[in-house]
Design a protein around this motif. Structure first.
Motif, PDB file in Angstrom:
ATOM      1  N   HIS A 228     -24.856  -0.862  -3.486  1.00 45.38           N
ATOM      2  CA  HIS A 228     -24.315  -2.207  -3.693  1.00 45.38           C
ATOM      3  C   HIS A 228     -22.794  -2.150  -3.833  1.00 45.38           C
ATOM      4  O   HIS A 228     -22.073  -3.004  -3.295  1.00 45.38           O
ATOM      5  N   ASP A 229     -22.302  -1.142  -4.529  1.00 48.31           N
ATOM      6  CA  ASP A 229     -20.852  -0.994  -4.687  1.00 48.31           C
ATOM      7  C   ASP A 229     -20.175  -0.743  -3.341  1.00 48.31           C
ATOM      8  O   ASP A 229     -19.111  -1.299  -3.060  1.00 48.31           O
TER       9      ASP A 229
ATOM     10  N   ALA B 177     -20.389  -4.067  -1.132  1.00 50.90           N
ATOM     11  CA  ALA B 177     -20.252  -5.323  -1.880  1.00 50.90           C
ATOM     12  C   ALA B 177     -19.576  -6.426  -1.069  1.00 50.90           C
ATOM     13  O   ALA B 177     -19.983  -7.597  -1.129  1.00 50.90           O
ATOM     14  N   ASP B 178     -18.566  -6.080  -0.283  1.00 49.06           N
ATOM     15  CA  ASP B 178     -17.817  -7.091   0.471  1.00 49.06           C
ATOM     16  C   ASP B 178     -18.502  -7.490   1.774  1.00 49.06           C
ATOM     17  O   ASP B 178     -18.015  -8.383   2.480  1.00 49.06           O
ATOM     18  N   SER B 179     -19.612  -6.841   2.102  1.00 50.24           N
ATOM     19  CA  SER B 179     -20.283  -7.110   3.380  1.00 50.24           C
ATOM     20  C   SER B 179     -21.662  -7.729   3.210  1.00 50.24           C
ATOM     21  O   SER B 179     -22.329  -8.028   4.207  1.00 50.24           O
TER      22      SER B 179
END
Length: 412
Positions: free
Chosen positions: A164-165, A168-170
């Motif tokens: 997830h980290d 995160a932006d995708s």
């Protein structure tokens, strides 16, 4: 670039040097020749021998085990994957277990993630299409030969996980990611030490890791991904679908470098411990004197107790003998020769059978000590070993001096 080179390109690009373990007969018996191993990356390949995870016994309902007819249909549909390679299984499972035992960084991609799960006691679906029966609206195509590299399906990325980290932006709607898919098998029962990172709509686990063994900066990394982030490229280009695609390799290499650094530091520490005289601080010196006096009293009591006409040593309290007994009890399990030597010194003066039982570390205490040490860093273990080596040397020198018979006096 050939798809098979993506792994090596990313590993080298982030600062590690790959050493390929060949799939040849007998190499599983020669893994020590590849030491020191600072990390292991396992990738794609054939199906794992189902007997290694007992697929039939793992069925969770009547009819779950595939029939011979179903297995034959799977082999016809996936001929290159369904051919079991026992030598490859042996090599890769040994590598995985070696990493797990030593906390060596491990990244498993596709089959590599399945090897990791099986090595820890998990199991697999022999064929996802035949064994996983989701609702119609949750069905997922996990293998599309007609659109091999272009096929994608969604997964739900779980919050609070490394995956997830990285993406995160995708993520769409906060948790959705489109990934590629080249497999007809997958994780059925996830081994207990792992937690999922991503799930397909049909419930299949697409990524997992060990949260207790994940801290790349400290050399910790144990993870499996069912999809291939290194091959998630835009059509006709080497550009990744998402910026996070390379993160698995980047963080894996970071852990490898940190692990290598820890091993190097431990080696330096051990060499220093061997070559540098150990100076005891005031508290340790005091403890040493108490232990030496305790063992010396045991010896003298034994010697004079068996020579009634000899001059008796100074009076002492029973508690004076405890320090030596406790030190020996907490630091060593004695061999027969060591027990014999201690008897000669008088260590069994008070109660031979009871005293000797105290000198032996019980199985429960040894198991507890091993469990505790397994969680310690290499540098911590090296420091602990150096301390006990120093104390052992001190005791040995004092005991040898006391057991040495006096030199005869020459008279003219």
């Amino acid at each position: 670039m050939d798809a098979g080179e993506y792994h090596l390109d990313l590993v080298v690009g982030h600062g590690a040097v790959p050493v390929i373990v060949p799939r040849v007969a007998g190499v599983h018996a020669m893994l020590d020749s590849f030491e020191p191993i600072h990390g292991v990356l396992l990738c794609e390949g054939e199906d794992i021998d189902p007997s290694l995870y007992d697929a039939r016994r793992d069925g969770d309902g009547e009819g779950d085990a595939l029939s011979p007819e179903q297995l034959e249909a799977v082999r016809r549909l996936h001929p290159s994957d369904a051919a079991v390679d026992h030598e490859k299984d042996s090599i890769e499972l040994l590598l995985a277990r070696r990493c797990l035992e030593r906390n060596v960084p491990f990244l498993g991609i596709c089959r590599g993630s399945q090897v990791l799960n099986v090595a820890c006691g998990g199991s697999l679906y022999q064929d996802v299409e035949q064994e996983l029966h989701p609702q119609d609206d949750a069905a997922v195509c996990h293998m599309d030969y007609a659109n091999y590299d272009g096929h994608r399906h969604p997964v739900r990325v779980l919050p609070g996980t490394p995956l997830h980290d990285w993406f995160a932006d995708s993520l769409l709607d906060g948790d959705q990611l489109m990934v590629n898919s080249y497999h007809h098998q997958g994780v059925r029962r996830l081994a207990e030490r792992f937690v999922p990172m991503a799930l397909a709509p049909d419930g299949l686990i697409e990524g997992f890791y060990d949260p207790e063994a994940y801290h790349p900066g400290e050399g910790k990394f144990i993870m499996g991904l069912q999809f291939h982030p290194e091959r998630m490229r835009k059509e006709g280009s080497d550009e990744f679908d998402f910026p996070g695609c390379a993160k698995a390799y980047q963080e894996f290499v970071r852990a490898v470098v940190a692990y290598q650094g820890k091993l190097a530091a431990a080696q330096v520490h051990l060499r220093s411990a061997v070559t540098t005289p150990h100076k005891l601080n005031q508290e340790m010196e005091k403890q040493r004197k108490v232990i030496v006096r305790s063992v010396s009293l045991a010896k003298n009591t034994y010697v004079f107790g068996n020579n009634t006409g000899a001059r008796q040593p100074a009076e002492h309290r029973d508690g004076d003998l405890d320090a030596g007994a406790e030190f020996i009890e907490s630091n060593t399990a004695l061999s027969v020769q060591q027990e014999k030597r201690l008897k000669q010194m008088g260590a069994t003066v008070r109660n031979a059978s009871g005293y000797m039982s105290r000198l032996k570390v019980s199985e429960e205490r040894e198991a507890a000590a091993r469990a505790l040490m397994a969680k310690m860093f290499v540098a911590q273990l090296a420091s602990l070993a150096a301390f006990y080596r120093a104390m052992g040397n001190v005791c040995s020198e004092v005991l040898d001096a006391k057991l040495q018979p006096p030199s005869p006096t020459l008279h003219e």
